[in-house]
Design a protein around this motif. Sequence first.
Motif, mmCIF file in Angstrom:
data_model
loop_
_atom_site.group_PDB
_atom_site.id
_atom_site.type_symbol
_atom_site.label_atom_id
_atom_site.label_comp_id
_atom_site.label_asym_id
_atom_site.label_seq_id
_atom_site.Cartn_x
_atom_site.Cartn_y
_atom_site.Cartn_z
ATOM 1 N N VAL A 316 0.847 -1.218 -0.015
ATOM 2 C CA VAL A 316 0.004 -0.130 -0.039
ATOM 3 C C VAL A 316 0.830 1.317 -0.010
ATOM 4 C CG1 VAL A 316 -1.930 1.198 1.266
ATOM 5 C CG2 VAL A 316 -1.680 -1.360 1.408
ATOM 6 N N VAL A 317 0.622 2.211 -0.645
ATOM 7 C CA VAL A 317 1.354 3.402 -0.981
ATOM 8 C C VAL A 317 0.573 4.489 -0.674
ATOM 9 C CG1 VAL A 317 2.968 2.472 -2.504
ATOM 10 C CG2 VAL A 317 0.962 3.631 -3.644
ATOM 11 N N PRO A 318 1.034 5.732 -0.036
ATOM 12 C CA PRO A 318 0.076 6.862 0.078
ATOM 13 C C PRO A 318 -0.391 7.657 -1.179
ATOM 14 C CG PRO A 318 2.584 7.224 0.529
ATOM 15 C CD PRO A 318 2.199 5.815 0.340
ATOM 16 N N ALA A 319 -1.521 8.290 -0.949
ATOM 17 C CA ALA A 319 -1.956 8.823 -1.884
ATOM 18 C C ALA A 319 -2.116 10.265 -1.881
ATOM 19 C CB ALA A 319 -3.624 8.392 -2.190
ATOM 20 N N LEU A 320 -1.346 10.896 -1.137
ATOM 21 C CA LEU A 320 -1.101 12.190 -0.817
ATOM 22 C C LEU A 320 -2.222 12.830 -0.318
ATOM 23 C CD1 LEU A 320 1.793 13.579 -1.455
ATOM 24 C CD2 LEU A 320 1.377 11.326 -2.631
ATOM 25 N N VAL A 321 -3.360 11.967 0.432
ATOM 26 C CA VAL A 321 -4.367 12.468 0.940
ATOM 27 C C VAL A 321 -4.390 11.935 2.460
ATOM 28 C CG1 VAL A 321 -6.979 12.954 1.017
ATOM 29 C CG2 VAL A 321 -5.773 13.046 -1.222
ATOM 30 N N THR A 322 -4.364 12.681 3.477
ATOM 31 C CA THR A 322 -3.865 11.849 4.651
ATOM 32 C C THR A 322 -5.347 11.274 5.229
ATOM 33 O OG1 THR A 322 -4.581 13.989 5.923
ATOM 34 C CG2 THR A 322 -2.281 13.382 5.282
ATOM 35 N N GLY A 323 -5.420 10.362 5.984
ATOM 36 C CA GLY A 323 -6.557 9.653 6.470
ATOM 37 C C GLY A 323 -6.276 9.420 7.973
ATOM 38 N N CYS A 324 -7.244 8.686 8.605
ATOM 39 C CA CYS A 324 -7.211 8.429 10.018
ATOM 40 C C CYS A 324 -7.543 9.664 10.957
ATOM 41 C CB CYS A 324 -5.871 7.933 10.429
ATOM 42 S SG CYS A 324 -5.670 6.191 9.601
ATOM 43 N N GLY A 325 -8.337 10.306 10.235
ATOM 44 C CA GLY A 325 -8.869 11.668 11.035
ATOM 45 C C GLY A 325 -8.019 13.178 10.700
ATOM 46 N N GLN A 326 -6.704 13.035 9.734
ATOM 47 C CA GLN A 326 -6.036 13.917 9.637
ATOM 48 C C GLN A 326 -6.738 15.142 8.518
ATOM 49 O OE1 GLN A 326 -2.107 13.196 8.963
ATOM 50 N NE2 GLN A 326 -1.739 12.477 11.317
ATOM 51 N N ASN A 327 -7.195 14.326 7.439
ATOM 52 C CA ASN A 327 -8.031 15.112 6.399
ATOM 53 C C ASN A 327 -7.474 16.137 5.899
ATOM 54 O OD1 ASN A 327 -10.056 13.046 7.278
ATOM 55 N ND2 ASN A 327 -10.880 14.509 8.550
ATOM 56 N N ARG A 328 -6.035 15.807 5.105
ATOM 57 C CA ARG A 328 -5.492 16.785 4.516
ATOM 58 C C ARG A 328 -5.035 16.450 3.057
ATOM 59 N NH1 ARG A 328 -0.670 17.534 5.942
ATOM 60 N NH2 ARG A 328 -0.605 15.870 7.523
ATOM 61 N N ALA A 329 -5.388 17.295 2.087
ATOM 62 C CA ALA A 329 -4.740 16.753 0.823
ATOM 63 C C ALA A 329 -3.858 17.718 0.237
ATOM 64 C CB ALA A 329 -6.120 16.716 -0.027
ATOM 65 N N THR A 330 -2.601 17.159 -0.484
ATOM 66 C CA THR A 330 -1.758 18.062 -1.055
ATOM 67 C C THR A 330 -2.213 18.611 -2.280
ATOM 68 O OG1 THR A 330 0.496 18.153 -1.823
ATOM 69 C CG2 THR A 330 -0.555 16.344 -2.446
ATOM 70 N N LEU A 384 -11.735 12.159 2.853
ATOM 71 C CA LEU A 384 -11.932 13.159 1.693
ATOM 72 C C LEU A 384 -12.196 12.350 0.365
ATOM 73 C CD1 LEU A 384 -9.310 15.917 2.820
ATOM 74 C CD2 LEU A 384 -11.827 15.665 3.447
ATOM 75 N N PRO A 385 -13.338 11.923 0.066
ATOM 76 C CA PRO A 385 -13.305 11.053 -1.229
ATOM 77 C C PRO A 385 -13.043 11.700 -2.364
ATOM 78 C CG PRO A 385 -15.498 11.431 -0.305
ATOM 79 C CD PRO A 385 -14.486 12.079 0.661
ATOM 80 N N GLU A 386 -13.437 12.854 -2.714
ATOM 81 C CA GLU A 386 -13.247 13.468 -4.040
ATOM 82 C C GLU A 386 -11.903 13.639 -4.247
ATOM 83 O OE1 GLU A 386 -15.751 14.524 -1.952
ATOM 84 O OE2 GLU A 386 -17.588 14.443 -2.962
ATOM 85 N N GLU A 387 -11.187 14.468 -3.155
ATOM 86 C CA GLU A 387 -9.834 14.809 -3.178
ATOM 87 C C GLU A 387 -8.884 13.498 -3.373
ATOM 88 O OE1 GLU A 387 -11.744 17.849 -0.740
ATOM 89 O OE2 GLU A 387 -11.891 15.588 -1.212
ATOM 90 N N PHE A 388 -9.235 12.408 -2.507
ATOM 91 C CA PHE A 388 -8.685 11.171 -2.844
ATOM 92 C C PHE A 388 -8.717 10.753 -4.200
ATOM 93 C CE2 PHE A 388 -9.353 6.448 -3.155
ATOM 94 C CZ PHE A 388 -7.773 6.196 -2.928
ATOM 95 N N PHE A 389 -9.827 10.705 -4.776
ATOM 96 C CA PHE A 389 -9.962 9.959 -6.037
ATOM 97 C C PHE A 389 -9.424 10.812 -7.138
ATOM 98 C CE2 PHE A 389 -12.062 7.964 -9.669
ATOM 99 C CZ PHE A 389 -12.147 6.590 -9.371
ATOM 100 N N ALA A 390 -9.356 11.870 -7.246
ATOM 101 C CA ALA A 390 -8.618 12.851 -8.067
ATOM 102 C C ALA A 390 -7.206 12.333 -8.108
ATOM 103 C CB ALA A 390 -8.776 14.519 -7.770
ATOM 104 N N ARG A 391 -6.596 12.233 -6.964
ATOM 105 C CA ARG A 391 -5.069 11.585 -7.110
ATOM 106 C C ARG A 391 -4.939 10.116 -7.303
ATOM 107 N NH1 ARG A 391 -6.631 15.980 -4.403
ATOM 108 N NH2 ARG A 391 -5.549 17.570 -4.126
ATOM 109 N N PHE A 392 -5.935 9.544 -6.939
ATOM 110 C CA PHE A 392 -5.909 8.054 -7.061
ATOM 111 C C PHE A 392 -5.908 7.712 -8.698
ATOM 112 C CE2 PHE A 392 -8.250 4.261 -8.523
ATOM 113 C CZ PHE A 392 -7.580 3.167 -8.020
ATOM 114 N N THR A 393 -6.776 8.566 -9.267
ATOM 115 C CA THR A 393 -6.914 8.347 -10.649
ATOM 116 C C THR A 393 -5.528 8.712 -11.511
ATOM 117 O OG1 THR A 393 -9.410 9.112 -10.614
ATOM 118 C CG2 THR A 393 -8.075 9.169 -12.932
ATOM 119 N N GLN A 394 -4.771 9.579 -10.851
ATOM 120 C CA GLN A 394 -3.395 9.646 -11.525
ATOM 121 C C GLN A 394 -2.437 8.579 -11.527
ATOM 122 O OE1 GLN A 394 -1.868 13.866 -11.375
ATOM 123 N NE2 GLN A 394 -3.645 14.524 -10.273
#
Length: 826
Positions: A316-330, A384-394
């Motif tokens: 598993v690699v990071p998606a540049l969106v934090t999880g576990c309650g931190q809720n930040r996206a680069t 943050l599903p939208e922010e995550f998915f935008a980066r996941f897609t890349q």
Amino acid sequence: MTRGRRRRWRLGLGAAVGALLAGTAVTPSAVADDVTDYTVTVDPSRTGATIDDTMYGVFFEDINRAADGGLYAELLQNRSFEYSTADNKAYTPLTAWTVDGTAKVVDDAGRLNARNRTYLSLGAGSTVTNSAYGTGITVVKGGTYDFSVWARGDSTLSVRLSDADGALATAARVATRGGWAKYTATFTATRAGTTGRLSVTSSADTALDMVSLFPRDTYKGRRNGLRKDLAEKVAALKPGFVRFPGGCLVNTGSMAGYDAASGYERKRSYQWKDTVGPVEQRATNANFWGYNQSYGLGYYEYFQFAEDIGAMALPVVPALVTGCGQNRATDDDALLKRHIQDTLDLIEFANGPVTSKWGKLRAEMGHPKSFHLTHLEVGNEENLPEEFFARFTQFRTAVAARYPDVKVISNSGPDDSGSTFDTAWKLNKDARVDMVDEHYYNSPQWFLQNNDRYDTYDRSGPKVFLGEYASLGNKWSNALSEAAYMTGLERNADVVKLASYAPLFARDDTVQWAPDMIWFNDQKSWGSADYEVQKLFMRNVGDQVVPSTGTATPSTLEPITGAVGLSTWATSAAYDDVKVTDADGNALFGDDFSGDAARWTGSGRGSWSVQDGQYVQSDEAAENTMVTAGDPSWRNYDLHVKATKKSGKEGFLVAFGVKDTGNYYWWNLGGWNNTQSAVEQAVNGGKSTLIAKAGTIETGRSYDVDIKVRGRQVTLFLDGQEWGSFKDDKPAEPFRQVVTRDKKTGDLIVKVVNAQDAQARTTVDLGGADVERKATVTTLAAAPDAENSATETPVKPVTSTFDGVADTFSYTFPANSVTFLRLKKD
């Protein structure tokens, strides 16, 4: 056979368990007082879902000291003097070390290398001693232990392995000369010990780093290897895959990597390049769970371990969106591109030829052949599903372009339902993602209620990876509920392609999260009841589901009853104007806190007091501070509360249907770091989410909270507007079954879970299946509150035979049991 519960004279559960432990078949006269009748009907003429060899696996995360002090066999703690307050407020660079004489930790240009920045300057005639983990170093008589150290300077090092009673092995002397170099010695333990210490004394001023002590007897004898008993317990499961390295530690912390120009970043997300190459050149990092991780157990070792146990590696690699309650996206595009390139490099490291940059490093580390990586996950529990998915897609696009055969797995957030889950699944489905990772930790009741969860999933949509699940306990009742749920996973194996209980390991003196599958200390390890269930299922999966049906248990659901409650979680909040009325509007209870709060009782957590006509909980650090009032027999009532968040991380909680401290419902407004609101149900201490929506609670604003309870229907209002409703009317079915076929042997495997105090007398109709009369039976049975420990193993498999198989036969499954009948092809 008709269904129903009948009262009969029986010997009781204790006699049944005794019979099982003796290895004899359990007959109806040796089980329990109650009997419930069931029918299981098998249809061998039809074909069910194909079950992949990778169906069940394990999830490794460095939590509960699962790596350093656990699976990673290194015996010394803080071997490179890198501990810091960034890891833990109590840490210093000399944590786990004591000094006799003069020594100081140095961070200057004379360091060992750019990533191993701090080292110890030990004065002439001085001694430094490492106390390891727990009570100290455990050694076995006759065992071989390899010592190594990187040193700089002209000196003689005297190295001793001892305890309070004296030497555990003959001391070693190591001569050091010149600049940084690695020096080694070997100890053979002359006696056993569990409180050992390793001491190094220098004859002259010397710089030391990477002081290490390794048992020679690691899993498969590998250097820089794994603790043998822990690795063997995982191997004994025969898992289909290993998901690693997490978990929350994957995508939390700083997203930046190490930058030699700007200095050492001690809190960064887990990045695989930090963890490969020579161990003295690997970074250390602050662990999300409050300690330091050395990365001695890195990506190469994970791949190697998966290969050693015959499992598929699933990093598993990071998606540049934090999880576990931190809720930040680069929003740093260059950083995102680097991480995407790092992911491509990871695949090259795993699969690339030795002529490639990263394939060459793999070969240099000892594995010229490919690791055959086929699956890779991006991200973990992002809220943050939208922010995550935008980066996941890349990430997905880049991997598909370079490595089209590698499946890229997405996720659906941290819960089994709610707005994040729904949004994430829609995005994944619309984009035709291969597989979506679901995570949930719920009560045993939830698992008994939701066996049919995947029955209605879209068969043409993304497949499911159930990457983390557990029923919030290690008692036999917890494992029973998980076993019942697993029958539903197998029945839906065309949708659920991968599943792993989580977490895998827990060191018993360092627990950040429980339950866990395998527990250990420095001397021994033991499998939980959940481990025994997972092992039974993993070793008896089968290749094809054989369609079958089973009758249900009669049940009558009573209306929701209970008192009311107020609570907070890491927040200060104020409550006022509490009113409870029955369905006709008659007052049952009221409190405007114009006097005292004598009618409210609580657990003692938090700081409650009446202030200016409000009931205030003022301790921002306290969690689960619930106070209650009223009658536990109340039903069909309306609850009104005025609630105000005063300060802190979250909102407030209003409880209803409160029976006791472990059984209640509450409306959690502004939970999960004030990102969503949900109704949660607690059953015997384990909570499940019934309904959830995104949203925040404003500080200083007064909210009108109204809850209407009618039977098992609940409607919730916030400031006069309906927020949501639910009907808690799903029975917790204790009798579950699934049937599979092992194509290699032709065996039919009938798997039955009976999670109740009554034995289940069952008619089994095999529908003409061609099987032998004698079956091999494996049974797990124990009292519901039984729990395996370091000293007792009440939950363990018992094998017997049953010589009564026919096209239609009767079998009585013990109370509180999991039973696998393996029927051989005739």
